[in-house]
Enzyme design. Structure first.
Site, PDB file in Angstrom:
ATOM      1  N   SER A  11       0.812  -1.229   0.000  1.00  0.00           N
ATOM      2  CA  SER A  11       0.000   0.000   0.000  1.00  0.00           C
ATOM      3  C   SER A  11       0.842   1.274   0.000  1.00  0.00           C
ATOM      4  O   SER A  11       0.413   2.299  -0.526  1.00  0.00           O
ATOM      5  CB  SER A  11      -0.945   0.018   1.207  1.00  0.00           C
ATOM      6  OG  SER A  11      -0.212  -0.085   2.417  1.00  0.00           O
ATOM      7  N   ASP A 187      -0.690   7.276  10.172  1.00  0.00           N
ATOM      8  CA  ASP A 187      -1.528   6.342  10.933  1.00  0.00           C
ATOM      9  C   ASP A 187      -0.643   5.280  11.595  1.00  0.00           C
ATOM     10  O   ASP A 187      -1.057   4.159  11.794  1.00  0.00           O
ATOM     11  CB  ASP A 187      -2.564   5.681  10.014  1.00  0.00           C
ATOM     12  CG  ASP A 187      -1.897   4.901   8.882  1.00  0.00           C
ATOM     13  OD1 ASP A 187      -0.648   4.893   8.808  1.00  0.00           O
ATOM     14  OD2 ASP A 187      -2.621   4.287   8.072  1.00  0.00           O
ATOM     15  N   HIS A 190       1.525   4.335   7.310  1.00  0.00           N
ATOM     16  CA  HIS A 190       1.582   4.994   5.998  1.00  0.00           C
ATOM     17  C   HIS A 190       2.166   6.397   6.141  1.00  0.00           C
ATOM     18  O   HIS A 190       2.097   7.003   7.206  1.00  0.00           O
ATOM     19  CB  HIS A 190       0.180   5.031   5.383  1.00  0.00           C
ATOM     20  CG  HIS A 190      -0.378   3.669   5.121  1.00  0.00           C
ATOM     21  ND1 HIS A 190      -1.233   3.060   6.023  1.00  0.00           N
ATOM     22  CD2 HIS A 190      -0.175   2.797   4.116  1.00  0.00           C
ATOM     23  CE1 HIS A 190      -1.547   1.852   5.545  1.00  0.00           C
ATOM     24  NE2 HIS A 190      -0.918   1.665   4.394  1.00  0.00           N
TER      25      HIS A 190
END
Lengths: 238, 238
Positions: A11, A187, A190
């Site tokens: 991600s 977070d 990320h």
């Protein structure tokens, strides 16, 4: 034909074209010299990455064309704690290393001259994970820890060393700055815009060390500065 | 193999991967469904674009592969005032139209099914140009004017209409908002982050109107939401 720089990862790669993202910054940096190709797969670990590697690169290059460079950025999910809420993404440390080796072998066989850059998992801000709904675990403990990420980072560096390929130790790099937990991670995992900037600069530096830079790559078509205002079309007849 | 969306244009395209840029936003939007390919050439007008079109797309697609979509975004330089400091970039209005037609013919012949989206030149904030060193002219007048840009925008819309292809009238769109001069343009010509956002949204809308959207495009490899935590590898055997 412009050469390609492929970003293969999870991600943190998939979202690298959001505002201030490291992938977008690379595409901007190489805007007239190379194409940056995004192959980020949110949530993936090295076990799944190895399963899909051939399919992920299908059609990215023409037959006989090899990418200029490729980043391999997995481990953040492998390092999830096995018996907490992201445990299904966990991959044991020795398998992580073995998967990385297999991914590197696959890439080196397919594209022998491509400069491959390994990137370690980033550090984890456990407080940030606990505040994130995805990081929540019934135990009240974070589903990822910085210690675990650090062990995977060291394992990644070891694979890079034995394979003699460049590695970016983003786990250590970020932690050199005080307040890294909130300034670089949005977070706990990320990247914020400043976190993205750190990685962007490290990738540019590693590529430069291997001779890949905007100063050495051919520029695609004449720059405006090379166009003679008195006879503009001359620049296009070359 | 992921389909491609190519962005062909001048500096507003070339710099579209800077922070908050419309190109980066498209790459992020299509992160698992399409590759966004940057072909921006700062300072170029349609006369030069026509000269280089074949070379610009060299190797972008494999033989037999056609891009899904392509934006053509020129005119800001064509519309420069001919006897002021950017006059060497000026292209007369009728030649601008004829060059656009030739670019469209070239693209339609090469890639008959590719969705082409024309984009008009943006509005000009003349005060912003005068404050910019590149916009300075010994006359004290701006080297670009909003009236001239508007005439080229109308000419671009006319070419789109006769060719029956979608067009984004960014010249009119931006001017629907009060304060567009400073909020959307950083130097009277190039886009701020909010200006980029407007164009990004218009491109997404135009592509959707032609059936191109993240809801209809196949997703490249299983999404994390499709992976069964109890049997993750099942998703990769399909």
């Amino acid at each position: 034909m412009r050469p390609k720089v492929i970003l293969f990862g999870d991600s943190i790669t998939e979202e690298s074209f959001t505002n201030g993202g490291w992938g977008a910054a690379l595409a901007d940096h190489f805007s007239r010299t190379a194409d940056v190709v995004l192959r980020g797969y949110s949530g993936y670990n090295t076990r799944w990455a190895l399963k899909v590697a051939a399919r992920a690169f299908d059609g990215v290059c023409e037959d006989g064309e090899w990418p200029l460079a490729l980043t391999v950025f997995f481990g953040a999910n492998d390092a999830s704690i096995h018996d907490r809420s992201s445990g299904f993404q966990h991959v044991p440390l020795d398998e992580y290393q073995s998967n990385l080796r297999s991914i590197l072998s696959f890439l080196k066989e397919r594209w022998p001259t491509t400069v491959i850059v390994l990137i370690t998992p980033p550090p984890i801000d456990e407080d940030g994970r606990l505040r994130n709904p995805f990081g929540d675990d019934p135990s009240g403990l974070p589903e990822r820890t910085n210690d675990s990420a650090g062990a995977y980072a060291k394992a990644c560096i070891a694979v890079a060393a034995e394979s003699n390929i460049p590695v970016i130790d983003i786990w250590s790099k970020m932690q050199q700055f005080s307040g890294w937990e909130k300034s670089f991670l949005r977070d706990g995992l990320h990247f914020t815009a400043p976190g993205n900037k750190i990685l962007f600069e490290e990738v540019v530096k590693k590529l430069e060390e291997r001779g890949i830079s905007v100063d050495t790559l051919p520029v695609d078509l004449p720059l405006i500065s090379e166009i003679d205002p008195k006879d503009p079309l001359k620049a296009f007849d070359k």
